[in-house]
Design a protein around this motif. Sequence first.
Motif, PDB file in Angstrom:
ATOM      1  N   ASP A  55       0.851  -1.189   0.000  1.00 22.16           N
ATOM      2  CA  ASP A  55       0.000   0.000   0.000  1.00 22.16           C
ATOM      3  C   ASP A  55       0.884   1.236   0.000  1.00 22.16           C
ATOM      4  O   ASP A  55       2.058   1.176   0.384  1.00 22.16           O
ATOM      5  CB  ASP A  55      -0.910   0.006   1.245  1.00 22.16           C
ATOM      6  N   ASN A  57       0.401   5.595   0.701  1.00 22.44           N
ATOM      7  CA  ASN A  57      -0.450   6.733   1.028  1.00 22.44           C
ATOM      8  C   ASN A  57       0.349   8.013   0.770  1.00 22.44           C
ATOM      9  O   ASN A  57       1.244   8.357   1.547  1.00 22.44           O
ATOM     10  CB  ASN A  57      -0.895   6.640   2.496  1.00 22.44           C
ATOM     11  N   ARG A  58       0.061   8.664  -0.343  1.00 22.98           N
ATOM     12  CA  ARG A  58       0.856   9.836  -0.736  1.00 22.98           C
ATOM     13  C   ARG A  58       0.664  10.999   0.240  1.00 22.98           C
ATOM     14  O   ARG A  58       1.586  11.742   0.510  1.00 22.98           O
ATOM     15  CB  ARG A  58       0.490  10.271  -2.160  1.00 22.98           C
ATOM     16  N   GLU A  59      -0.556  11.152   0.792  1.00 19.01           N
ATOM     17  CA  GLU A  59      -0.811  12.246   1.734  1.00 19.01           C
ATOM     18  C   GLU A  59      -0.017  12.056   3.024  1.00 19.01           C
ATOM     19  O   GLU A  59       0.651  12.968   3.505  1.00 19.01           O
ATOM     20  CB  GLU A  59      -2.292  12.302   2.091  1.00 19.01           C
ATOM     21  N   TYR A 119      -2.709  -2.683  -3.111  1.00 20.68           N
ATOM     22  CA  TYR A 119      -2.436  -1.341  -3.656  1.00 20.68           C
ATOM     23  C   TYR A 119      -3.024  -1.224  -5.068  1.00 20.68           C
ATOM     24  O   TYR A 119      -3.597  -0.196  -5.436  1.00 20.68           O
ATOM     25  CB  TYR A 119      -0.915  -1.098  -3.650  1.00 20.68           C
ATOM     26  N   LYS A 122      -6.861  -0.768  -4.789  1.00 16.30           N
ATOM     27  CA  LYS A 122      -7.194   0.600  -4.391  1.00 16.30           C
ATOM     28  C   LYS A 122      -7.070   1.562  -5.571  1.00 16.30           C
ATOM     29  O   LYS A 122      -7.926   2.409  -5.791  1.00 16.30           O
ATOM     30  CB  LYS A 122      -6.239   1.070  -3.277  1.00 16.30           C
ATOM     31  N   SER A 123      -5.990   1.403  -6.328  1.00 14.85           N
ATOM     32  CA  SER A 123      -5.753   2.295  -7.475  1.00 14.85           C
ATOM     33  C   SER A 123      -6.812   2.091  -8.550  1.00 14.85           C
ATOM     34  O   SER A 123      -7.276   3.060  -9.165  1.00 14.85           O
ATOM     35  CB  SER A 123      -4.365   2.032  -8.074  1.00 14.85           C
ATOM     36  N   LYS A 125      -9.902   0.992  -8.097  1.00 14.09           N
ATOM     37  CA  LYS A 125     -11.177   1.520  -7.605  1.00 14.09           C
ATOM     38  C   LYS A 125     -11.212   3.043  -7.723  1.00 14.09           C
ATOM     39  O   LYS A 125     -12.231   3.626  -8.082  1.00 14.09           O
ATOM     40  CB  LYS A 125     -11.400   1.079  -6.160  1.00 14.09           C
ATOM     41  N   GLU A 126     -10.084   3.694  -7.418  1.00 11.31           N
ATOM     42  CA  GLU A 126     -10.023   5.159  -7.548  1.00 11.31           C
ATOM     43  C   GLU A 126     -10.281   5.607  -8.979  1.00 11.31           C
ATOM     44  O   GLU A 126     -10.750   6.707  -9.223  1.00 11.31           O
ATOM     45  CB  GLU A 126      -8.640   5.665  -7.108  1.00 11.31           C
ATOM     46  N   LYS A 127      -9.964   4.746  -9.931  1.00 11.99           N
ATOM     47  CA  LYS A 127     -10.202   5.067 -11.348  1.00 11.99           C
ATOM     48  C   LYS A 127     -11.615   4.681 -11.788  1.00 11.99           C
ATOM     49  O   LYS A 127     -11.942   4.747 -12.965  1.00 11.99           O
ATOM     50  CB  LYS A 127      -9.172   4.359 -12.233  1.00 11.99           C
ATOM     51  N   GLY A 128     -12.424   4.224 -10.868  1.00 16.96           N
ATOM     52  CA  GLY A 128     -13.815   3.888 -11.181  1.00 16.96           C
ATOM     53  C   GLY A 128     -13.988   2.489 -11.738  1.00 16.96           C
ATOM     54  O   GLY A 128     -15.052   2.154 -12.269  1.00 16.96           O
ATOM     55  N   LEU A 152     -13.098  -2.930  -0.931  1.00 10.06           N
ATOM     56  CA  LEU A 152     -12.820  -2.441  -2.290  1.00 10.06           C
ATOM     57  C   LEU A 152     -13.644  -3.164  -3.347  1.00 10.06           C
ATOM     58  O   LEU A 152     -13.850  -2.635  -4.446  1.00 10.06           O
ATOM     59  CB  LEU A 152     -11.330  -2.606  -2.605  1.00 10.06           C
TER      60      LEU A 152
END
Length: 249
Positions: A55, A57-59, A119, A122-123, A125-128, A152
Amino acid sequence: MKKEQMKIIAKNILAEDTVEMVLENTYISQHAVPGQFLHVQVASKTLRRPISIADCNREKQTITIIFKRNGQGTKELASYPVGNELDVLGPIGNGFSIEQNAKTVLLVGGGIGVPPLYYLAKSLKEKGITVRCVLGFQTKKNVFYEAEFTQLGETTIVTNDGSYGEKGFVTDVLDNVGVYDCYYSCGPIVMLKALTTTLDGKKGYISLEERMGCGVGACFACVLPTKDGNSYKKICKDGPVFSVGEVSL
Ligand code: FES
């Protein structure tokens, strides 16, 4: 790829001999993509250990790694306390290609091949993209990240001995996962062989990271012939991710 210091900010035992570590580092957390790995130095070993990125987490500027405590090097790594700094090279390797037109994808993980798929899931899912997951383990005490994957997408757990979830192998439940555009997988070669045979003709990507030794091109433990038999690829240098059909398993 850069040589960096990564601070251990959390450490958990997820399952039998399965360790999760959260590491803090700005550069690696801003550049890592799913399917890449880190080269981690442990004090008593000359060669670094290749460990996949589970995983990012950029933030929070963190990277999570999950590894099996099954050799001298990984046992030593698992013994390092929170607050220690690790000497790491990363991020390394060719990650998973994201299929731009895919609407639904299937993720199939086996054992310690499961972490990099988190990871990736997650990526995606973030792209739909809708994610369906099949995760295989030997037995109940090896199962980890079921809740995380379930958040997810639809997730099926399979254990070889039937002590948890479905009984059998990941290939036994593929008829029940519905329609998908392509698949991504990571796990032992024997599982990937069975999977690619079962899903013959389907577009897919496989990560062969479980087969890596030194991770730096020095041991030749990771060499595989290309499908046409005319050359070979090193998993550590040319992978760990390949398109299905690129190499002969
Ligand atoms: Fe040693 Fe690739 S893992 S040469």
